[in-house]
Motif scaffolding. Structure first.
Motif, mmCIF file in Angstrom:
data_model
loop_
_atom_site.group_PDB
_atom_site.id
_atom_site.type_symbol
_atom_site.label_atom_id
_atom_site.label_comp_id
_atom_site.label_asym_id
_atom_site.label_seq_id
_atom_site.Cartn_x
_atom_site.Cartn_y
_atom_site.Cartn_z
ATOM 1 N N ALA A 216 0.582 -1.160 0.135
ATOM 2 C CA ALA A 216 -0.023 0.079 -0.058
ATOM 3 C C ALA A 216 0.721 1.297 0.047
ATOM 4 O O ALA A 216 0.553 2.146 -0.512
ATOM 5 N N GLU A 217 1.910 1.115 0.864
ATOM 6 C CA GLU A 217 2.988 2.471 0.905
ATOM 7 C C GLU A 217 3.411 2.618 -0.268
ATOM 8 O O GLU A 217 3.768 3.826 -0.883
ATOM 9 N N ALA A 218 3.841 1.554 -1.034
ATOM 10 C CA ALA A 218 4.326 1.794 -2.392
ATOM 11 C C ALA A 218 3.622 2.236 -3.428
ATOM 12 O O ALA A 218 4.169 3.089 -4.208
ATOM 13 N N HIS A 219 2.369 1.864 -3.355
ATOM 14 C CA HIS A 219 1.235 2.560 -4.363
ATOM 15 C C HIS A 219 1.121 3.937 -4.044
ATOM 16 O O HIS A 219 0.870 4.683 -5.026
ATOM 17 N N LEU A 220 1.376 4.470 -2.886
ATOM 18 C CA LEU A 220 1.155 5.553 -2.487
ATOM 19 C C LEU A 220 2.199 6.666 -2.573
ATOM 20 O O LEU A 220 2.284 7.860 -2.526
ATOM 21 N N ASP A 221 3.306 6.043 -2.678
ATOM 22 C CA ASP A 221 4.652 6.788 -3.222
ATOM 23 C C ASP A 221 4.389 7.412 -4.362
ATOM 24 O O ASP A 221 3.931 7.144 -5.549
ATOM 25 N N ALA A 222 5.006 8.883 -4.763
ATOM 26 C CA ALA A 222 4.727 9.538 -5.722
ATOM 27 C C ALA A 222 5.750 9.109 -6.812
ATOM 28 O O ALA A 222 6.643 10.057 -7.343
ATOM 29 N N ALA A 223 5.776 7.839 -7.191
ATOM 30 C CA ALA A 223 6.517 7.369 -8.306
ATOM 31 C C ALA A 223 6.337 8.212 -9.627
ATOM 32 O O ALA A 223 5.058 8.198 -9.799
ATOM 33 N N ASP A 229 -4.391 8.829 -4.970
ATOM 34 C CA ASP A 229 -5.067 9.451 -3.855
ATOM 35 C C ASP A 229 -5.173 8.277 -2.800
ATOM 36 O O ASP A 229 -5.626 8.702 -1.548
ATOM 37 N N GLY A 230 -5.361 7.000 -2.965
ATOM 38 C CA GLY A 230 -5.767 5.937 -2.048
ATOM 39 C C GLY A 230 -5.351 4.680 -2.567
ATOM 40 O O GLY A 230 -5.333 4.400 -3.694
ATOM 41 N N VAL A 231 -5.337 3.961 -1.451
ATOM 42 C CA VAL A 231 -5.378 2.274 -1.876
ATOM 43 C C VAL A 231 -6.273 1.408 -1.126
ATOM 44 O O VAL A 231 -6.940 1.976 0.019
ATOM 45 N N MET A 232 -6.909 0.773 -1.637
ATOM 46 C CA MET A 232 -8.177 -0.154 -1.165
ATOM 47 C C MET A 232 -7.837 -1.516 -1.048
ATOM 48 O O MET A 232 -7.250 -2.089 -2.029
ATOM 49 N N LEU A 233 -7.734 -1.903 0.109
ATOM 50 C CA LEU A 233 -7.372 -3.353 0.686
ATOM 51 C C LEU A 233 -8.590 -4.371 0.581
ATOM 52 O O LEU A 233 -9.714 -3.737 1.347
ATOM 53 N N GLY A 234 -8.616 -5.451 0.058
ATOM 54 C CA GLY A 234 -9.770 -6.331 0.289
ATOM 55 C C GLY A 234 -9.268 -7.534 1.058
ATOM 56 O O GLY A 234 -9.485 -7.511 2.343
ATOM 57 N N ARG A 235 -9.162 -8.895 0.312
ATOM 58 C CA ARG A 235 -8.904 -9.974 1.377
ATOM 59 C C ARG A 235 -8.007 -9.962 2.279
ATOM 60 O O ARG A 235 -7.856 -10.620 3.322
ATOM 61 N N ALA A 236 -6.694 -8.848 1.977
ATOM 62 C CA ALA A 236 -5.497 -8.914 2.960
ATOM 63 C C ALA A 236 -6.373 -8.337 4.117
ATOM 64 O O ALA A 236 -5.729 -8.869 5.421
ATOM 65 N N ALA A 237 -7.218 -7.258 4.266
ATOM 66 C CA ALA A 237 -7.582 -6.571 5.396
ATOM 67 C C ALA A 237 -8.343 -7.590 6.042
ATOM 68 O O ALA A 237 -8.495 -7.610 7.342
ATOM 69 N N TYR A 238 -9.073 -8.562 5.171
ATOM 70 C CA TYR A 238 -10.082 -9.405 5.988
ATOM 71 C C TYR A 238 -9.491 -10.661 6.667
ATOM 72 O O TYR A 238 -9.769 -11.047 7.950
ATOM 73 N N HIS A 239 -8.526 -11.237 5.721
ATOM 74 C CA HIS A 239 -7.837 -12.546 6.345
ATOM 75 C C HIS A 239 -6.682 -12.165 7.545
ATOM 76 O O HIS A 239 -6.266 -13.131 8.349
ATOM 77 N N GLU A 240 -6.056 -10.989 7.365
ATOM 78 C CA GLU A 240 -5.111 -10.381 8.233
ATOM 79 C C GLU A 240 -5.573 -9.288 8.881
ATOM 80 O O GLU A 240 -4.646 -8.421 8.713
ATOM 81 N N PRO A 241 -6.512 -9.126 9.536
ATOM 82 C CA PRO A 241 -7.027 -7.766 9.944
ATOM 83 C C PRO A 241 -6.072 -7.058 10.792
ATOM 84 O O PRO A 241 -6.167 -5.636 10.960
ATOM 85 N N GLY A 242 -5.036 -7.734 11.792
ATOM 86 C CA GLY A 242 -4.160 -7.094 12.475
ATOM 87 C C GLY A 242 -3.219 -5.906 11.654
ATOM 88 O O GLY A 242 -3.068 -4.938 12.410
ATOM 89 N N LEU A 243 -3.206 -6.162 10.447
ATOM 90 C CA LEU A 243 -2.280 -4.883 9.600
ATOM 91 C C LEU A 243 -3.156 -3.732 9.713
ATOM 92 O O LEU A 243 -2.465 -2.679 9.568
ATOM 93 N N LEU A 244 -4.371 -3.893 10.072
ATOM 94 C CA LEU A 244 -5.002 -2.484 10.189
ATOM 95 C C LEU A 244 -4.737 -1.691 11.252
ATOM 96 O O LEU A 244 -4.712 -0.432 11.474
ATOM 97 N N GLY A 245 -4.351 -2.498 12.200
ATOM 98 C CA GLY A 245 -3.843 -1.903 13.671
ATOM 99 C C GLY A 245 -2.547 -0.722 13.346
ATOM 100 O O GLY A 245 -2.224 -0.040 14.195
ATOM 101 N N GLN A 246 -1.821 -1.038 12.371
ATOM 102 C CA GLN A 246 -0.685 -0.441 11.789
ATOM 103 C C GLN A 246 -1.086 0.907 10.948
ATOM 104 O O GLN A 246 -0.275 1.933 10.710
ATOM 105 N N ALA A 247 -2.114 0.786 10.542
ATOM 106 C CA ALA A 247 -2.420 1.759 9.143
ATOM 107 C C ALA A 247 -2.457 3.295 9.492
ATOM 108 O O ALA A 247 -1.996 4.156 8.859
ATOM 109 N N ASP A 248 -3.067 3.764 10.641
ATOM 110 C CA ASP A 248 -3.227 4.904 11.124
ATOM 111 C C ASP A 248 -1.933 5.667 11.197
ATOM 112 O O ASP A 248 -1.775 6.839 10.481
ATOM 113 N N ARG A 249 -0.913 4.833 11.610
ATOM 114 C CA ARG A 249 0.488 5.497 11.575
ATOM 115 C C ARG A 249 1.032 5.402 10.394
ATOM 116 O O ARG A 249 1.741 6.390 9.762
#
Length: 337
Positions: A216-223, A229-249
Motif C-alpha cells: 500500500a505504501e509503495a502505491h502511495l509513493d509519488a513514483a 489518492d488512495g489504496v483499497m485493501l480487500g482480502r488482505a484486510a479481512y484475512h489478516e486484519p491485524g495489519l489495520l492496527g498499523q495503518a493509522d500510523r
C-alpha cells in the motif's frame, strides 16, 4: 462545511464479509480507514427492510454505502435513503462480475455502457449532499482497457463525478467465476496510474491484489510523478486484519500508538456485548476475527474456540476471553522455552 474524506486507505466492499459486525471490528483496529458496506441493490433498498439492510453503528464512521443497480431513478432514491441513514458516501458498483449481477444488468457489465453509468451517477449526485463515487474495473471481456476505463471515467467526470476506485483487472463475464475474476485476469497497475497522470483532477484509489501495508505504501509513493489518492485493501484486510492496527500510523501519519490484537478485542467487546444483548448470535460477529492472531502461537486454538464454542447456545464474551487466553498461554510457553 463537510470535510472531505481521507481516502489514503479503505477496506473494500466484500459480499458476505463486510457486514456491520465486520466493519465495527475493523474500526477497532483503525480509526482512519474508510469502510464500505457489502453491495446492496437499489431495489432491495427501496422494497426491503431498511434497518436490516442499512443499519450500522456510529462507531463505523467514516463508512460508505455501496449500491448496485442500473436504473438512475431507483439509484437516486436508494441514495437518499442511504444518506438519511447517515452514510458518508454513496458508491456505485461497476465491477462485480457475478451471474446475479450480469442478469440484472449492473456491476461489471456496466463497463460496456459508460453513458448509462454517467446517467446513474448524475442521478445519485443530484440526490444527495454526500460524495457520490464509482468503483469499477478497467474493462470487461474483449474490451480494450485503455478505452473502457477512460470512457467510464470521462463520462462520469462530465456530470461532476471526481472520485473513482479502480480494481486494476478486467472482469471476464464469460468463462471465469467471480472467485477466478479476483485472481486470474492480470493486474494493470500502470493503467490506473496513467489515468491519474492524464486526469490529475480526479481522485483515484487503486484496488486489486494489494496484500500488505508495504505494498500500500509503495502505491502511495509519488513514483513517476503520479500521486495516487488512495489504496483499497480487500482480502488482505479481512484475512489478516491485524495489519489495520498499523495503518493509522503508517498511511495516515497518526502519532497514536499502533493497535495490537489484544487491544482491538478490548475495543470490540463493548460492541459485542451490545449486540449480544439485542439477540445477535456470537458467531455472526466473531467469524470476522478469525485471522486476527495470524502467525502467532496459539492462533489455531484461537480460531477453534471462536468457531466451535461460539455456536453453543448462550455463548457470550467468555468465549472470546478463552480464545484470547489460549494465545496468551501459547505465547508464554514459547517465551519460557
Amino acid at each position: 462545511m463537510r470535510q472531505p474524506l481521507d481516502r489514503r486507505l479503505s477496506v473494500a466492499p466484500m459480499m458476505d464479509w463486510t457486514d456491520r459486525h465486520c466493519r465495527a471490528f475493523h474500526r477497532a483496529l483503525s480509526a482512519r480507514a474508510l469502510l464500505y458496506t457489502e453491495m446492496v441493490t437499489a431495489p432491495a433498498v427501496l422494497h426491503g427492510d431498511h434497518e436490516r439492510l442499512l443499519g450500522f453503528d456510529a462507531v463505523e464512521h467514516p463508512v460508505a454505502l455501496q449500491l448496485g443497480g442500473s436504473d438512475p431513478t431507483q439509484l437516486a432514491e436508494a441514495a437518499r435513503v442511504g444518506e438519511r441513514f447517515g452514510y458518508d458516501e454513496i458508491n456505485l458498483n461497476v465491477g462485480c462480475p457475478s451471474d446475479r449481477v450480469q442478469s440484472g444488468k449492473f456491476g461489471a457489465c456496466l463497463m460496456r455502457e459508460p453513458e448509462l453509468v454517467a446517467d446513474c451517477m448524475a442521478a445519485i449526485k443530484d440526490a444527495v449532499a454526500v460524495p457520490a463515487t464509482v468503483k469499477c474495473r478497467i474493462g470487461v471481456d474483449d474490451q480494450d482497457p485503455e478505452v473502457s476505463l477512460f470512457a467510464t471515467a470521462d463520462a462520469c467526470a462530465a456530470v461532476g463525478i471526481d472520485t473513482f476506485i479502480v480494481h486494476a483487472r478486467k472482469a471476464w463475464l464469460k468463462g471465469l467465476s467471480p472467485k477466478e475474476n479476483r485472481d486470474v485476469p492480470p493486474l494493470d497497475y500502470g493503467l490506473v496510474r496513467r489515468l491519474k497522470r492524464e486526469r490529475p483532477h480526479l481522485s483515484i484509489t487503486i484496488n486489486g491484489g494489494i496484500g500488505s501495508l508495504d505494498e500500500a505504501e509503495a502505491h502511495l509513493d509519488a513514483a513517476d510523478d503520479v500521486q495516487l489518492d488512495g489504496v483499497m485493501l480487500g482480502r488482505a484486510a479481512y484475512h489478516e486484519p491485524g495489519l489495520l492496527g498499523q495503518a493509522d500510523r503508517r498511511l495516515f501519519g497518526a502519532t497514536t500508538p499502533d493497535v495490537d490484537a489484544y487491544e482491538a478485542i478490548e475495543r470490540y467487546k463493548p460492541y459485542l456485548a451490545a449486540r449480544l444483548a439485542e439477540g445477535v448470535h456470537l458467531p455472526a460477529m466473531t467469524r470476522h476475527m478469525l485471522g486476527l492472531m495470524h502467525g502467532r502461537p496459539g492462533a489455531r486454538a484461537f480460531r477453534r474456540i471462536l468457531t466451535v464454542e461460539a455456536i453453543r447456545p448462550g455463548a457470550g464474551l467468555e468465549v472470546v476471553d478463552r480464545a484470547v487466553d489460549a494465545v496468551r498461554e501459547a505465547e508464554a510457553r514459547r517465551e519460557a522455552a
